[in-house]
Design an enzyme around this catalytic site. Structure first.
Site, PDB file in Angstrom:
ATOM      1  N   SER A   1       0.851  -1.197   0.000  1.00 35.01           N
ATOM      2  CA  SER A   1       0.000   0.000   0.000  1.00 35.01           C
ATOM      3  C   SER A   1       0.881   1.240   0.000  1.00 35.01           C
ATOM      4  O   SER A   1       1.609   1.509   0.962  1.00 35.01           O
ATOM      5  CB  SER A   1      -0.906  -0.001   1.231  1.00 35.01           C
ATOM      6  OG  SER A   1      -1.592   1.224   1.283  1.00 35.01           O
TER       7      SER A   1
ATOM      8  N   HIS B   1      -0.853  -0.905  -4.459  1.00 35.49           N
ATOM      9  CA  HIS B   1      -2.170  -0.530  -3.938  1.00 35.49           C
ATOM     10  C   HIS B   1      -2.202   0.971  -3.682  1.00 35.49           C
ATOM     11  O   HIS B   1      -1.336   1.520  -2.998  1.00 35.49           O
ATOM     12  CB  HIS B   1      -2.424  -1.308  -2.642  1.00 35.49           C
ATOM     13  CG  HIS B   1      -3.789  -1.119  -2.060  1.00 35.49           C
ATOM     14  ND1 HIS B   1      -4.898  -1.787  -2.538  1.00 35.49           N
ATOM     15  CD2 HIS B   1      -4.219  -0.356  -1.029  1.00 35.49           C
ATOM     16  CE1 HIS B   1      -5.952  -1.433  -1.820  1.00 35.49           C
ATOM     17  NE2 HIS B   1      -5.568  -0.556  -0.894  1.00 35.49           N
TER      18      HIS B   1
ATOM     19  N   ASP C   1      -4.508   4.059  -2.282  1.00 39.30           N
ATOM     20  CA  ASP C   1      -5.703   4.461  -1.540  1.00 39.30           C
ATOM     21  C   ASP C   1      -6.095   5.874  -1.920  1.00 39.30           C
ATOM     22  O   ASP C   1      -5.277   6.790  -1.841  1.00 39.30           O
ATOM     23  CB  ASP C   1      -5.432   4.377  -0.033  1.00 39.30           C
ATOM     24  CG  ASP C   1      -5.291   2.940   0.411  1.00 39.30           C
ATOM     25  OD1 ASP C   1      -6.279   2.200   0.306  1.00 39.30           O
ATOM     26  OD2 ASP C   1      -4.190   2.559   0.836  1.00 39.30           O
TER      27      ASP C   1
ATOM     28  N   MET D   1      -8.908   8.814  -1.151  1.00 41.54           N
ATOM     29  CA  MET D   1      -9.939   9.171  -0.161  1.00 41.54           C
ATOM     30  C   MET D   1     -10.454  10.586  -0.350  1.00 41.54           C
ATOM     31  O   MET D   1      -9.711  11.477  -0.744  1.00 41.54           O
ATOM     32  CB  MET D   1      -9.355   9.109   1.251  1.00 41.54           C
ATOM     33  CG  MET D   1      -8.653   7.824   1.577  1.00 41.54           C
ATOM     34  SD  MET D   1      -7.991   7.884   3.241  1.00 41.54           S
ATOM     35  CE  MET D   1      -6.639   6.721   3.076  1.00 41.54           C
TER      36      MET D   1
ATOM     37  N   HIS E   1      -8.012   1.721  -4.677  1.00 37.83           N
ATOM     38  CA  HIS E   1      -9.043   1.489  -3.656  1.00 37.83           C
ATOM     39  C   HIS E   1      -9.690   2.832  -3.349  1.00 37.83           C
ATOM     40  O   HIS E   1      -9.077   3.692  -2.735  1.00 37.83           O
ATOM     41  CB  HIS E   1      -8.359   0.873  -2.420  1.00 37.83           C
ATOM     42  CG  HIS E   1      -9.267   0.654  -1.256  1.00 37.83           C
ATOM     43  ND1 HIS E   1      -8.761   0.447   0.015  1.00 37.83           N
ATOM     44  CD2 HIS E   1     -10.618   0.598  -1.155  1.00 37.83           C
ATOM     45  CE1 HIS E   1      -9.782   0.287   0.847  1.00 37.83           C
ATOM     46  NE2 HIS E   1     -10.914   0.375   0.174  1.00 37.83           N
TER      47      HIS E   1
ATOM     48  N   MET F   1     -11.957   5.111  -1.433  1.00 45.74           N
ATOM     49  CA  MET F   1     -12.713   5.316  -0.189  1.00 45.74           C
ATOM     50  C   MET F   1     -13.336   6.704  -0.286  1.00 45.74           C
ATOM     51  O   MET F   1     -12.942   7.630   0.419  1.00 45.74           O
ATOM     52  CB  MET F   1     -11.772   5.173   1.005  1.00 45.74           C
ATOM     53  CG  MET F   1     -11.329   3.733   1.206  1.00 45.74           C
ATOM     54  SD  MET F   1     -10.041   3.549   2.439  1.00 45.74           S
ATOM     55  CE  MET F   1      -8.615   3.973   1.457  1.00 45.74           C
TER      56      MET F   1
ATOM     57  N   MET G   1     -12.354  -5.540   3.864  1.00 49.36           N
ATOM     58  CA  MET G   1     -11.550  -4.686   4.748  1.00 49.36           C
ATOM     59  C   MET G   1     -11.346  -5.401   6.083  1.00 49.36           C
ATOM     60  O   MET G   1     -12.295  -5.852   6.718  1.00 49.36           O
ATOM     61  CB  MET G   1     -12.254  -3.344   5.004  1.00 49.36           C
ATOM     62  CG  MET G   1     -12.209  -2.374   3.837  1.00 49.36           C
ATOM     63  SD  MET G   1     -10.555  -1.991   3.229  1.00 49.36           S
ATOM     64  CE  MET G   1      -9.810  -1.152   4.627  1.00 49.36           C
TER      65      MET G   1
ATOM     66  N   ASP H   1      -7.236  -6.161   3.277  1.00 50.88           N
ATOM     67  CA  ASP H   1      -6.538  -4.882   3.400  1.00 50.88           C
ATOM     68  C   ASP H   1      -6.652  -4.360   4.835  1.00 50.88           C
ATOM     69  O   ASP H   1      -7.759  -4.082   5.302  1.00 50.88           O
ATOM     70  CB  ASP H   1      -7.190  -3.892   2.407  1.00 50.88           C
ATOM     71  CG  ASP H   1      -6.536  -2.517   2.394  1.00 50.88           C
ATOM     72  OD1 ASP H   1      -5.499  -2.334   3.043  1.00 50.88           O
ATOM     73  OD2 ASP H   1      -7.087  -1.632   1.701  1.00 50.88           O
TER      74      ASP H   1
END
Ligand code: DX5
Ligand code: ZN
Length: 225
Positions: free
Chosen positions: A10, A35, A37, A39, A67, A69, A142, A176
């Site tokens: 990540s 990975h 993230d 957000m 990913h 979010m 998750m 994750d």
């Protein structure tokens, strides 16, 4: 049919000032995917959204496992498609009314759709997305509350992984949050094959060794399926 191990460091745990070299270092250490993230409301959102651009610019040939979010993942399909994202995983909790459209849009931009669910969301919520006319190709369970790295793995989430693996033997199942040498066997034996790990990989003196250990754990379990 079996599934293969995918180890995905990540990038949230990387040194943002040296993103491209951090990404290359992970690939050199044996990472399969990177990975990313993304957000809402996060003060590094701008940077995070631009990670794929940066990587693309550096011509890194990597699978970018994004990913999302965010509350409105549809807004991100176009920019991430352009940026060279490979996987686009959205959360079921914010997509109950439009996941069909979302999946089709993701595919139309050449990305691989995935769905994620938080620790408190029942696994049954994702079954229609796996079995739909336009199915997702990965489920991300998750194993911590989404938000930040370095949290403690929640073993109770393994019931969801076990239920998914029993129902879908050849589905990519990703986990994750809190994954590392001390928790990988729990996740692998439950049936997870795609492993996201931030702090345990970036914080290790030997990242390659941690990646290799996690891969072996998944492969050991998967060869018996
Ligand atoms: C958490 C993120 C994770 C995070 C994992 O909300 O989705 O990808 O970076 O970090 P670790 O492996 O440190 O728990
Ligand atoms: Zn993540």
């Amino acid at each position: 049919m079996g599934v293969t191990a995918k180890i995905a460091p990540s990038m949230l745990s990387s040194d943002f000032a040296n993103l491209a070299s951090e990404a290359q270092r992970m690939l050199d250490c044996g990472a399969d995917w990177l990975h990313m993230d993304i957000m809402d409301g996060y003060n590094l959102n701008y940077r995070l959204l631009h990670k794929p651009f940066i990587l693309n610019h550096c011509k890194l040939m990597a699978y970018l496992d994004c990913h999302l979010m965010v509350t409105n993942p549809l807004d991100y399909v176009e920019p991430l498609g352009k940026a060279g994202a490979s996987g686009f995983t959205f959360h079921v909790e914010v997509s109950r009314d439009n996941w069909g459209e979302l999946v089709q849009r993701i595919k139309s931009k050449g990305m691989r759709p995935g769905v994620s669910l938080k620790p408190g969301t029942p696994i049954e919520e994702v079954y229609p997305l796996v079995e739909g006319e336009h199915p997702v190709e990965m489920v991300l369970v998750m194993t911590v509350e989404p938000g930040f790295g370095g949290q403690k793995f929640m073993p109770e989430t393994m019931d969801k992984v076990r239920a998914l693996r029993k129902k879908y033997p050849s589905l990519d199942i990703e986990v994750d949050g809190g994954l590392g040498p001390s928790t990988i066997d729990m996740a692998a034996s439950a049936g997870a094959n795609c492993i996201v790990a931030g702090s345990s990989v970036f914080g290790a003196p030997d990242s390659a060794q941690v990646i290799s250990l996690m891969r072996k754990s998944v492969e050991e379990v998967q060869k018996n399926y």
